[in-house]
Design an enzyme around this catalytic site. Structure first.
Site, PDB file in Angstrom:
ATOM      1  N   LYS A  79      45.942 -36.043   8.590  1.00 40.60           N
ATOM      2  CA  LYS A  79      47.340 -36.445   8.459  1.00 40.60           C
ATOM      3  C   LYS A  79      48.021 -35.525   7.444  1.00 40.60           C
ATOM      4  O   LYS A  79      47.419 -35.109   6.453  1.00 40.60           O
ATOM      5  CB  LYS A  79      47.403 -37.902   8.004  1.00 40.60           C
TER       6      LYS A  79
ATOM      7  N   SER B 250      52.492 -44.652  10.306  1.00 42.99           N
ATOM      8  CA  SER B 250      52.884 -43.296   9.968  1.00 42.99           C
ATOM      9  C   SER B 250      51.843 -42.237  10.316  1.00 42.99           C
ATOM     10  O   SER B 250      52.130 -41.042  10.240  1.00 42.99           O
ATOM     11  CB  SER B 250      53.199 -43.209   8.465  1.00 42.99           C
ATOM     12  N   SER B 251      50.628 -42.676  10.708  1.00 44.50           N
ATOM     13  CA  SER B 251      49.604 -41.705  11.117  1.00 44.50           C
ATOM     14  C   SER B 251      49.760 -41.389  12.605  1.00 44.50           C
ATOM     15  O   SER B 251      48.779 -41.300  13.351  1.00 44.50           O
ATOM     16  CB  SER B 251      48.196 -42.254  10.825  1.00 44.50           C
TER      17      SER B 251
ATOM     18  N   ILE C  58      49.373 -48.163   4.750  1.00 39.54           N
ATOM     19  CA  ILE C  58      49.898 -49.057   3.717  1.00 39.54           C
ATOM     20  C   ILE C  58      50.623 -50.256   4.328  1.00 39.54           C
ATOM     21  O   ILE C  58      51.144 -51.101   3.618  1.00 39.54           O
ATOM     22  CB  ILE C  58      50.827 -48.310   2.742  1.00 39.54           C
ATOM     23  N   GLY C  59      50.663 -50.333   5.653  1.00 38.04           N
ATOM     24  CA  GLY C  59      51.308 -51.476   6.294  1.00 38.04           C
ATOM     25  C   GLY C  59      50.931 -51.590   7.758  1.00 38.04           C
ATOM     26  O   GLY C  59      51.490 -52.398   8.502  1.00 38.04           O
ATOM     27  N   GLY C  60      49.963 -50.749   8.164  1.00 38.48           N
ATOM     28  CA  GLY C  60      49.571 -50.668   9.560  1.00 38.48           C
ATOM     29  C   GLY C  60      49.593 -49.240  10.067  1.00 38.48           C
ATOM     30  O   GLY C  60      49.488 -48.982  11.262  1.00 38.48           O
ATOM     31  N   SER C  61      49.703 -48.282   9.149  1.00 38.32           N
ATOM     32  CA  SER C  61      49.949 -46.883   9.512  1.00 38.32           C
ATOM     33  C   SER C  61      48.785 -46.197  10.215  1.00 38.32           C
ATOM     34  O   SER C  61      48.964 -45.129  10.800  1.00 38.32           O
ATOM     35  CB  SER C  61      50.323 -46.076   8.267  1.00 38.32           C
TER      36      SER C  61
END
Length: 593
Positions: free
Chosen positions: A136, A211-212, A232-235
């Site tokens: 990433k 985000s990944s 950090i939240g489901g990334s």
């Protein structure tokens, strides 16, 4: 005299206005040139990679690179170690495929041509000897930017490899490409002003998630066999779900985050993790085994020196599995419900015990712990990184309220509360915390909340937990409008429970037809948007037509479930993920994408 002064003042105003416009134009031109240089550099690297692959093919005319990228990781590592495959051939095969996939999906930010030089000095005793691996974009690699999708971090190459990259190299892995991210990272689409938008390998009209997202797209498209993302939240879990691959979020700090970059370092209410992404669970476990080694613990002594527990991962003991279909905050899509129900049934048939579980106060967890914790400074840090350039259209709806004055946020929260209580609470959460004392109070509340969940878990004598993960993949430009949909994943960042996504099925026509009956939990704008996010935007329908006849474009998209365990029981979580993967293989042996 008055007329003269009027003329002077008018001239000054006009001159000032013209100067402001000129400065803005100059600033805009500088930004555009900066972006153009970054894209030109990436394009040059892609061209170099293509040239290197072409030269390799000419020197090895009898070698079929397509057969190499078709191998599972376990078989690939076996053939490399026995010598039937050379690391050079494997690297060129994946570089060739990555260039091809990027052409279609726009998932790359950097091609790490240094990987060619690494071929001459690979540790042969490493668990990942000769394995190409993708990273990433925010994971630090010497000599390359980690922009996090923001202009303020562009043209600032990293001077030292991150700990995780150093360990990967010591284990024989070859980092060969970096992948795209959303602007600022705190968004689950995958678009930024520097590198543009990445699309879904299963359907080019859908987002790959974030985000990944670049990682998930590249792996889902076959351009990488193993990658690393952050969550950090489901990334990790959301893009894995959207793209039909496996993704694992370990307990925070199980793997070192030193040298991994962010636009909001220091958040403690919602914890970030770095974890593997791959086509199957066994590949995730191999990556974890490789990373959890003496080198990791030496390079970063703050990481607990806990090696991978192979015995727990390989265990075949029957499990007591908690489960829930609905977290009480976001009504799941029909395909999410069906995926959960079918997986539950298959696990029961395999001899496991399934026990109903009710998540504790997800409303408070979402608003007071996750949202307010991530935006504790009123989003000032994130906004400071966005001021140097344009805000991406995917992110704009999300960040717009962040920039409102504090009193406006409070006023809107009061006005919205009687009509849309969930949206009112979210608006109030963007205010952040008032003081250090209030932040400490929040941290203590999260600590107590975590122990309440653990007590509930212990009372039911659970080993692991099965629950939905967001899916299927959205249409473009909806993620920034639907932060409400993160509840199924961000909860486990607040709790710091390891969790992973495993694809188990695909969307059916019946699933889409059931969207016509979707009402949501709160009946607010977010619930209505959630349905629209799953509907193909290119379909036009009249008000008289039912949604079931108008929804097209989602059939065949992958749908995953989420596996969860208690903190530091990462191997048990992976073992459960493997179990889910195996039982669901009885229904379908084909890959989702």
């Amino acid at each position: 005299m008055d007329r003269e002064w009027t003329s002077v003042v008018g001239a000054l105003i006009c001159g000032t206005g013209a100067t402001v416009l000129l400065l803005k134009w100059v600033g805009h031109q500088k930004v555009q040139k900066k972006i153009q240089r970054a894209r030109a550099r990436r394009d040059a690297e892609l061209s170099q990679a293509q040239q290197a692959v072409q030269e390799f093919k000419e020197k090895n005319p009898g070698l079929d690179l397509k057969t190499i990228v078709a191998l599972p990781l376990a078989e690939l590592t076996k053939q490399i170690k026995t010598g039937s495959l050379k690391p050079e051939a494997v690297l060129h095969a994946y570089m060739d495929k990555a260039v091809e996939v990027n052409r279609k999906l726009n998932c790359s930010t950097d091609v790490l041509m240094e990987s060619m030089k690494q071929l001459s000095n690979i540790p042969k005793d490493g668990l990942l000897y000769g394995v190409p691996i993708s990273l990433k974009e925010n994971i630090g690699y010497k000599g390359h930017d980690s922009t996090c999708g923001v202009l303020s971090k562009l043209d600032d190459p990293i001077v030292k490899d991150s700990v995780v990259v150093t360990v990967l190299k010591k284990q024989g892995a070859i980092p060969f490409i970096k992948t795209n991210v959303p602007q600022g990272l705190l968004n689950y689409e995958c678009s930024n002003p520097i590198y543009g938008m990445t699309v879904n390998p299963c359907n080019l009209k859908k987002t790959c998630g974030g985000s990944s997202g670049g990682e998930a797209a590249l792996i889902g498209g076959g351009g990488s066999i193993l990658g690393l993302g952050t969550d950090i939240g489901g990334s990790i879990r959301i893009p894995a779900s959207f793209c039909g691959i496996c993704g694992f979020k370990p307990t925070s700090n199980r793997i070192s985050l030193r040298g991994v970059h962010s636009c909001a370092k220091g958040i403690k209410s919602v914890l970030s993790s770095i974890g593997p992404m791959a086509r199957d669970v066994e590949s995730l476990a191999l990556c974890m085994r490789a990373l959890l080694c003496k080198d990791m613990f030496t390079l970063d002594p703050t990481v607990p020196p806990i090696p991978f527990n192979q015995q727990v991962y390989e265990s075949s003991d029957r499990l007591r599995i908690g489960y829930y279909e609905n977290d009480g905050y976001l009504q799941p899509s029909p395909s999410m419900v069906r995926a959960l129900q079918e997986t539950k049934k298959l696990l029961e048939q395999a001899g496991h015990t399934l026990i109903p579980f009710k998540p504790l106060d997800t409303f408070k967890a979402m608003q007071e712990y996750a949202a307010r914790g991530a935006l504790a400074d009123g989003a000032a840090t994130l906004l400071s990184h966005l001021k140097d350039g344009p805000v991406d259209p995917c992110l704009r709806p999300q960040t717009l309220p962040y920039s409102f004055p504090h009193f406006v946020k409070k006023l809107l929260s009061i006005i919205l509360k009687p009509i849309y209580p969930r949206m009112a609470a979210a608006m109030d959460a963007t205010c952040g915390v008032k003081s250090v004392a209030e932040l400490w109070k929040q941290h203590y509340a999260i600590e107590n909340y975590t122990h309440e969940v653990i007590a509930q878990w212990t009372e039911l004598k659970l080993d692991v937990l099965l629950c939905p993960v967001l899916g299927p993949a959205y249409n473009f430009y909806f993620c920034g409008k639907l932060t409400s949909a993160l509840s199924y994943t961000v909860l486990y960042n607040v709790l710091n429970f390891p969790s992973g996504a495993v694809p188990v099925t695909t969307v059916t026509a019946e699933d889409e037809a059931k969207l016509s009956q979707y009402r949501g939990t709160f009946g607010d704008i977010w619930d209505k948007l959630f349905v629209k996010a799953s509907v193909c935007k290119l379909v036009v329908f009249s008000k008289s037509q039912s949604l079931s006849t108008a929804v097209r474009g989602g059939v065949g998209l992958p749908v995953a479930v989420q596996c969860v365990s208690l903190p530091w029981q990462d191997e048990l979580c992976l073992r459960f993920m493997r179990e889910v993967e195996e039982v669901c293989a009885y229904k379908s042996s084909s890959k989702t994408c």
